[in-house]
Design an enzyme around this catalytic site. Structure first.
Site, short mmCIF file in Angstrom:
data_model
loop_
_atom_site.label_atom_id
_atom_site.label_comp_id
_atom_site.label_asym_id
_atom_site.label_seq_id
_atom_site.Cartn_x
_atom_site.Cartn_y
_atom_site.Cartn_z
CD GLN A 60 -1.15 0.03 3.72
OE1 GLN A 60 -1.54 -1.08 4.08
NE2 GLN A 60 -1.53 1.14 4.33
CB CYS A 66 -4.37 -1.33 5.62
SG CYS A 66 -5.39 -0.55 6.90
CG HIS A 366 -2.52 -2.38 9.50
ND1 HIS A 366 -2.56 -1.66 8.34
CD2 HIS A 366 -1.72 -3.45 9.24
CE1 HIS A 366 -1.82 -2.24 7.42
NE2 HIS A 366 -1.31 -3.34 7.93
CG ASN A 388 1.33 -5.95 6.95
OD1 ASN A 388 0.43 -5.18 6.62
ND2 ASN A 388 2.13 -5.70 7.96
#
Length: 446
Positions: A60, A66, A366, A388
């Site tokens: 990102q 996110c 997040h 992630n």
């Protein structure tokens, strides 16, 4: 505290050998390195008994998208399986564009609803503080996909501004705050008909300004695209022209509306088994009004069991957490006791999850995707594998390891199919949500 008292405390510290060691270290080296518990690191490995991912981690970059990355990443595996594509990313810019427009429209509508309140009102100020932020929630993601569909990344690729959103967000916020002031001014006109017309005109003018700024940064979203790809065996496929909604209908699960957000909110004021929503939290406004953002509160073991069930069925799981707590960003590890801050400082810093939420110490910051779990022989989770969206330079090429101790303390929210919940929690989904104020920590955007 006065100078004399401070000096007395300093004199006492000077006699403390452990404090002197900590002082010498902290003035020369990052405390995150000094407090790392090497025993925890040594006892953590990334092997998993259930592992779903076979793709590269996305990035990102310098943006707060996110939740969009996590949403799209949780769905791309199915498309890869169906098409045989080795690695596929869906366009985050596509949904990012529409989310900004929808949030702008939502914000301006809220400003009209709240125009009779003083500018200093807490709700008004809360909304004015971040009128165009990047963050979002699972329900907001589904609302965008339902209304706009999805496209492959090549159909609407990244721009500098999509990956570095600071300047764009600053200017969008300015335009929206200016629009909010004009809406408030028009709403104060005594003649109700003139006031309504003025508010509507101010709303449209501000939305046009947002559109102009946004399109300068992200480009014009395509109405359709040519869908073609090469599969992992090297065979080329040209499937023809698709609209984003056609593409979504063809490749995405048809049960996304049956996915629910389950949170672990440990506060006494938020009973387990109850539904909650947050005032003025959302993006898309449908024909019947704003698309609701609702949560079902449940014990953390209910969340864990639902995630394990989904993973064993081959379904990655979107989740939200406080990612900065007890983490090592280089190795890509989370553990509830990864850093021994108390031992380093010689100070009691222990707060439980409820205390951290109540004081603002911790909240969801997040969103990511759980793509694996390591189960003990009795079926209980030992650790989790996480995709992630920070690129492939850290952890295991962008895939992190979350020890189960961290899940209980710092995971706040998951999105799973309702059928993965125990019956008592499925029954609770038909209840009327309790309404939390706009500034409640459960309204934090990932």
């Amino acid at each position: 505290m006065n100078i004399t008292k401070t000096q007395q405390l300093a004199d006492g510290l000077a006699q403390d050998a452990a404090w002197r060691t900590a002082r010498n270290a902290a003035t020369a080296t990052d405390v995150e390195t000094l407090t790392l518990d090497r025993a925890v690191l040594a006892g953590t490995d990334s092997s998993m008994s259930v592992k779903l991912d076979s793709w590269a981690a996305a990035d990102q970059q310098r943006s707060g998208r996110c939740w969009l990355f996590a949403g799209l990443n949780s769905l791309r595996g199915d498309i890869m399986d169906t098409t045989g594509i080795k690695d596929l990313e869906l366009s985050q810019s596509w949904l990012h564009y529409w989310d900004k427009l929808e949030k702008a429209n939502y914000f301006l509508g809220a400003m009209a609803q709240l125009a009779d309140r003083p500018l200093s009102d807490r709700t008004v100020q809360h909304l004015l503080d971040t009128p165009a932020e990047d963050g979002g929630q699972w329900n907001m993601f589904v609302a965008l996909v339902r209304k706009y569909g999805v496209v492959p990344k090549y159909a609407m690729p990244e721009t500098w501004s999509s990956s570095h959103t600071k300047s764009m967000n600053r200017d969008l916020a300015t335009a929206l705050r200016a629009g909010a002031l004009r809406i408030r001014a028009e709403a104060s006109v005594k003649d109700s008909v003139s006031a309504a017309a003025g508010v509507a005109a101010a709303h449209e003018e501000a939305l046009a300004a947002v559109h102009r700024i946004l399109t300068a940064h992200l480009g014009v979203p395509p109405e359709e695209f040519l869908w073609q790809y090469r599969d992992k065996d090297g065979e080329f496929h040209r499937e023809g022209v698709r609209t984003p909604l056609q593409f979504a209908a063809e490749y995405l699960p048809d049960d996304l509306d049956d996915y629910v957000c389950v949170v672990n909110d440990p506060r006494e004021t938020s009973p387990y088994g109850e539904l909650f929503t947050v005032e003025y939290l959302g993006n898309v406004i449908g024909e019947d009004g704003p698309e609701p953002v609702t949560y079902l509160n449940a014990p953390v073991d209910v969340l864990k069991a639902a995630v394990v069930d989904a993973l064993q069925d081959g379904r990655p799981v979107w989740f939200g957490c406080d990612t900065a707590a007890q983490t090592d960003r280089t190795r890509g590890v989370w553990d509830a006791h990864l850093h021994d801050y108390e031992g380093f400082y010689g100070v009691d810093l222990d707060l439980d999850k409820e205390q951290r939420v109540l004081t603002g110490e911790s909240m969801m910051t997040h969103a990511m995707v759980i793509t694996g779990v390591d189960l003990a022989e009795d079926g209980t989770p030992r650790r989790w594998r996480v995709e992630n969206s920070w690129g492939d330079k850290a952890a295991e090429k962008g895939f992190w390891t979350m020890n189960d101790s961290w899940f209980g303390e710092y995971v706040f929210e998951i999105a799973v199919h309702r059928d993965r919940l125990p019956q008592q929690y499925r029954d609770a989904l038909s209840g009327t949500p309790h309404v939390l104020p706009a500034w409640d920590p459960m309204g934090a955007l990932a």
